[in-house]
Each structure stands twice: as structure tokens, then as C-alpha cells.
Design a protein around this motif. Structure first.
Motif, PDB file in Angstrom:
ATOM      1  N   THR A 119      -9.235  -1.247  -5.738  1.00  0.00           N
ATOM      2  CA  THR A 119      -8.857  -2.361  -4.874  1.00  0.00           C
ATOM      3  C   THR A 119      -7.788  -1.876  -3.909  1.00  0.00           C
ATOM      4  O   THR A 119      -7.044  -0.937  -4.210  1.00  0.00           O
ATOM      5  CB  THR A 119      -8.317  -3.562  -5.677  1.00  0.00           C
ATOM      6  OG1 THR A 119      -7.214  -3.126  -6.467  1.00  0.00           O
ATOM      7  CG2 THR A 119      -9.382  -4.151  -6.577  1.00  0.00           C
ATOM      8  N   SER A 120      -7.726  -2.502  -2.755  1.00  0.00           N
ATOM      9  CA  SER A 120      -6.696  -2.120  -1.793  1.00  0.00           C
ATOM     10  C   SER A 120      -6.025  -3.367  -1.234  1.00  0.00           C
ATOM     11  O   SER A 120      -6.636  -4.437  -1.160  1.00  0.00           O
ATOM     12  CB  SER A 120      -7.284  -1.276  -0.667  1.00  0.00           C
ATOM     13  OG  SER A 120      -8.213  -2.009   0.077  1.00  0.00           O
ATOM     14  N   ARG A 121      -4.777  -3.168  -0.869  1.00  0.00           N
ATOM     15  CA  ARG A 121      -3.979  -4.246  -0.291  1.00  0.00           C
ATOM     16  C   ARG A 121      -3.176  -3.644   0.856  1.00  0.00           C
ATOM     17  O   ARG A 121      -2.537  -2.602   0.700  1.00  0.00           O
ATOM     18  CB  ARG A 121      -3.061  -4.830  -1.360  1.00  0.00           C
ATOM     19  CG  ARG A 121      -2.249  -6.016  -0.924  1.00  0.00           C
ATOM     20  CD  ARG A 121      -1.377  -6.557  -2.053  1.00  0.00           C
ATOM     21  NE  ARG A 121      -0.245  -5.661  -2.303  1.00  0.00           N
ATOM     22  CZ  ARG A 121      -0.079  -4.941  -3.412  1.00  0.00           C
ATOM     23  NH1 ARG A 121      -0.946  -4.999  -4.389  1.00  0.00           N
ATOM     24  NH2 ARG A 121       0.972  -4.163  -3.566  1.00  0.00           N
ATOM     25  N   ILE A 122      -3.217  -4.300   2.004  1.00  0.00           N
ATOM     26  CA  ILE A 122      -2.484  -3.826   3.174  1.00  0.00           C
ATOM     27  C   ILE A 122      -1.274  -4.730   3.398  1.00  0.00           C
ATOM     28  O   ILE A 122      -1.410  -5.948   3.489  1.00  0.00           O
ATOM     29  CB  ILE A 122      -3.382  -3.826   4.425  1.00  0.00           C
ATOM     30  CG1 ILE A 122      -4.559  -2.876   4.233  1.00  0.00           C
ATOM     31  CG2 ILE A 122      -2.570  -3.443   5.663  1.00  0.00           C
ATOM     32  CD1 ILE A 122      -5.582  -2.908   5.355  1.00  0.00           C
ATOM     33  N   ASP A 123      -0.102  -4.114   3.483  1.00  0.00           N
ATOM     34  CA  ASP A 123       1.124  -4.824   3.815  1.00  0.00           C
ATOM     35  C   ASP A 123       1.551  -4.323   5.191  1.00  0.00           C
ATOM     36  O   ASP A 123       2.200  -3.284   5.308  1.00  0.00           O
ATOM     37  CB  ASP A 123       2.196  -4.549   2.757  1.00  0.00           C
ATOM     38  CG  ASP A 123       3.473  -5.346   2.987  1.00  0.00           C
ATOM     39  OD1 ASP A 123       3.736  -5.744   4.147  1.00  0.00           O
ATOM     40  OD2 ASP A 123       4.204  -5.565   2.010  1.00  0.00           O
ATOM     41  N   ARG A 124       1.150  -5.048   6.213  1.00  0.00           N
ATOM     42  CA  ARG A 124       1.430  -4.620   7.592  1.00  0.00           C
ATOM     43  C   ARG A 124       2.928  -4.634   7.902  1.00  0.00           C
ATOM     44  O   ARG A 124       3.404  -3.815   8.685  1.00  0.00           O
ATOM     45  CB  ARG A 124       0.663  -5.478   8.574  1.00  0.00           C
ATOM     46  CG  ARG A 124      -0.831  -5.303   8.411  1.00  0.00           C
ATOM     47  CD  ARG A 124      -1.604  -5.665   9.654  1.00  0.00           C
ATOM     48  NE  ARG A 124      -3.036  -5.614   9.415  1.00  0.00           N
ATOM     49  CZ  ARG A 124      -3.773  -4.513   9.390  1.00  0.00           C
ATOM     50  NH1 ARG A 124      -3.207  -3.355   9.603  1.00  0.00           N
ATOM     51  NH2 ARG A 124      -5.067  -4.568   9.167  1.00  0.00           N
ATOM     52  N   GLU A 125       3.673  -5.552   7.297  1.00  0.00           N
ATOM     53  CA  GLU A 125       5.119  -5.614   7.515  1.00  0.00           C
ATOM     54  C   GLU A 125       5.802  -4.325   7.085  1.00  0.00           C
ATOM     55  O   GLU A 125       6.666  -3.815   7.780  1.00  0.00           O
ATOM     56  CB  GLU A 125       5.724  -6.779   6.725  1.00  0.00           C
ATOM     57  CG  GLU A 125       5.984  -7.997   7.548  1.00  0.00           C
ATOM     58  CD  GLU A 125       6.686  -9.059   6.731  1.00  0.00           C
ATOM     59  OE1 GLU A 125       7.640  -8.760   5.987  1.00  0.00           O
ATOM     60  OE2 GLU A 125       6.241 -10.207   6.845  1.00  0.00           O
ATOM     61  N   LYS A 126       5.417  -3.825   5.928  1.00  0.00           N
ATOM     62  CA  LYS A 126       6.017  -2.599   5.393  1.00  0.00           C
ATOM     63  C   LYS A 126       5.268  -1.348   5.837  1.00  0.00           C
ATOM     64  O   LYS A 126       5.746  -0.238   5.619  1.00  0.00           O
ATOM     65  CB  LYS A 126       6.061  -2.657   3.867  1.00  0.00           C
ATOM     66  CG  LYS A 126       6.994  -3.723   3.341  1.00  0.00           C
ATOM     67  CD  LYS A 126       7.006  -3.730   1.833  1.00  0.00           C
ATOM     68  CE  LYS A 126       7.926  -4.814   1.305  1.00  0.00           C
ATOM     69  NZ  LYS A 126       7.889  -4.900  -0.154  1.00  0.00           N
ATOM     70  N   GLY A 127       4.089  -1.518   6.408  1.00  0.00           N
ATOM     71  CA  GLY A 127       3.301  -0.371   6.841  1.00  0.00           C
ATOM     72  C   GLY A 127       2.731   0.432   5.688  1.00  0.00           C
ATOM     73  O   GLY A 127       2.689   1.654   5.745  1.00  0.00           O
ATOM     74  N   VAL A 128       2.297  -0.284   4.636  1.00  0.00           N
ATOM     75  CA  VAL A 128       1.824   0.386   3.421  1.00  0.00           C
ATOM     76  C   VAL A 128       0.465  -0.158   3.001  1.00  0.00           C
ATOM     77  O   VAL A 128       0.249  -1.363   2.976  1.00  0.00           O
ATOM     78  CB  VAL A 128       2.821   0.198   2.254  1.00  0.00           C
ATOM     79  CG1 VAL A 128       2.279   0.784   0.967  1.00  0.00           C
ATOM     80  CG2 VAL A 128       4.160   0.801   2.594  1.00  0.00           C
ATOM     81  N   VAL A 129      -0.427   0.762   2.661  1.00  0.00           N
ATOM     82  CA  VAL A 129      -1.698   0.414   2.044  1.00  0.00           C
ATOM     83  C   VAL A 129      -1.602   0.849   0.586  1.00  0.00           C
ATOM     84  O   VAL A 129      -1.329   2.021   0.313  1.00  0.00           O
ATOM     85  CB  VAL A 129      -2.889   1.128   2.721  1.00  0.00           C
ATOM     86  CG1 VAL A 129      -4.183   0.810   1.995  1.00  0.00           C
ATOM     87  CG2 VAL A 129      -2.981   0.771   4.197  1.00  0.00           C
ATOM     88  N   THR A 130      -1.798  -0.086  -0.325  1.00  0.00           N
ATOM     89  CA  THR A 130      -1.785   0.234  -1.750  1.00  0.00           C
ATOM     90  C   THR A 130      -3.215   0.243  -2.258  1.00  0.00           C
ATOM     91  O   THR A 130      -3.942  -0.737  -2.090  1.00  0.00           O
ATOM     92  CB  THR A 130      -0.956  -0.799  -2.546  1.00  0.00           C
ATOM     93  OG1 THR A 130       0.374  -0.808  -2.017  1.00  0.00           O
ATOM     94  CG2 THR A 130      -0.920  -0.435  -4.030  1.00  0.00           C
ATOM     95  N   ILE A 131      -3.605   1.362  -2.831  1.00  0.00           N
ATOM     96  CA  ILE A 131      -4.934   1.516  -3.419  1.00  0.00           C
ATOM     97  C   ILE A 131      -4.736   1.611  -4.924  1.00  0.00           C
ATOM     98  O   ILE A 131      -4.064   2.528  -5.407  1.00  0.00           O
ATOM     99  CB  ILE A 131      -5.639   2.778  -2.894  1.00  0.00           C
ATOM    100  CG1 ILE A 131      -5.756   2.738  -1.363  1.00  0.00           C
ATOM    101  CG2 ILE A 131      -7.019   2.921  -3.536  1.00  0.00           C
ATOM    102  CD1 ILE A 131      -6.246   4.033  -0.747  1.00  0.00           C
ATOM    103  N   ALA A 132      -5.302   0.646  -5.653  1.00  0.00           N
ATOM    104  CA  ALA A 132      -5.137   0.618  -7.108  1.00  0.00           C
ATOM    105  C   ALA A 132      -6.438   1.037  -7.792  1.00  0.00           C
ATOM    106  O   ALA A 132      -7.515   0.559  -7.437  1.00  0.00           O
ATOM    107  CB  ALA A 132      -4.741  -0.785  -7.560  1.00  0.00           C
ATOM    108  N   ILE A 133      -6.304   1.922  -8.757  1.00  0.00           N
ATOM    109  CA  ILE A 133      -7.437   2.408  -9.537  1.00  0.00           C
ATOM    110  C   ILE A 133      -7.353   1.782 -10.924  1.00  0.00           C
ATOM    111  O   ILE A 133      -6.314   1.847 -11.572  1.00  0.00           O
ATOM    112  CB  ILE A 133      -7.403   3.950  -9.681  1.00  0.00           C
ATOM    113  CG1 ILE A 133      -7.207   4.640  -8.332  1.00  0.00           C
ATOM    114  CG2 ILE A 133      -8.634   4.444 -10.415  1.00  0.00           C
ATOM    115  CD1 ILE A 133      -8.298   4.409  -7.322  1.00  0.00           C
TER     116      ILE A 133
END
Length: 101
Positions: free
Chosen positions: A4-18
Motif C-alpha cells: 500500500t502507498s500513501r502520499i503526504d504532499r505537505e511533507k513531500g513523502v511517499v510511504t510504501i508499506a509492505i
């Protein structure tokens, strides 16, 4: 077994969870998690806290992500790995290519 992935545009981070086994079966989902993100525009965090296993194809996928961001070690962090997963990463010298938190 999921990616799954989540984009936090405010922080400029894409989190990809396995979640579960990180192997070739997740190749398409893992690639889809970052392929539409412009290189250099975001940082990536790969959350391995729920990964029970990873194999050589998973290592290859992580290298492809690193290549996508231009090889900058500050752009990709691997977090939350279990002792077993961390051992595999260290044996493959990924602690020299990525930040392991």
C-alpha cells in the motif's frame, strides 16, 4: 501480502508499506506505488514493519526505487524491519545504499 502507498504532499513523502512476504508477487504493486511520482519531487519511506520475508527480487525492487530517485541515499529510507529482514538487508550491504531506521 500487500503493498500500500500513501502520499503526504505537505511533507513531500511517499510511504510504501509492505505486509507479509516481499517477493516477486509484489513487483507490479510495488512499482505502481512510485512510478507516477516525478523523480526528485518526493522522498520515499518503505515501511517493512509488517514484512515477514524478503527475497532477492525484493532487493531488486528496492534498487529500482533507488534508481528512480537518482541514487540519492537521502531520498529512500527503509524503516521498521524485523531482525531477520534487517539481517538480509545487511548481508546484501543495503545498509550502505539506504538509510535503515
Amino acid at each position: 501480502m500487500s503493498v500500500t502507498s500513501r502520499i503526504d504532499r505537505e511533507k513531500g513523502v511517499v510511504t510504501i508499506a509492505i505486509d507479509g512476504r516481499f517477493d516477486f508477487a509484489q513487483h507490479k504493486d510495488f512499482r505502481n506505488a512510485y512510478k507516477d511520482v516525478a523523480p526528485g519531487s518526493m522522498r520515499f519511506v518503505v515501511d517493512l514493519s509488517r514484512a515477514s520475508y524478503l527475497d532477492s527480487s525484493a532487493l531488486g525492487m528496492l534498487l529500482l526505487l533507488r534508481e528512480h530517485v537518482g541514487g540519492d541515499p537521502d531520498r529512500v529510507r527503509l524503516i521498521g524491519s524485523s531482525e531477520e529482514v534487517r539481517r538480509v538487508l545487511k548481508i546484501a550491504n543495503f545498509d550502505r545504499l539506504f538509510r535503515l531506521d
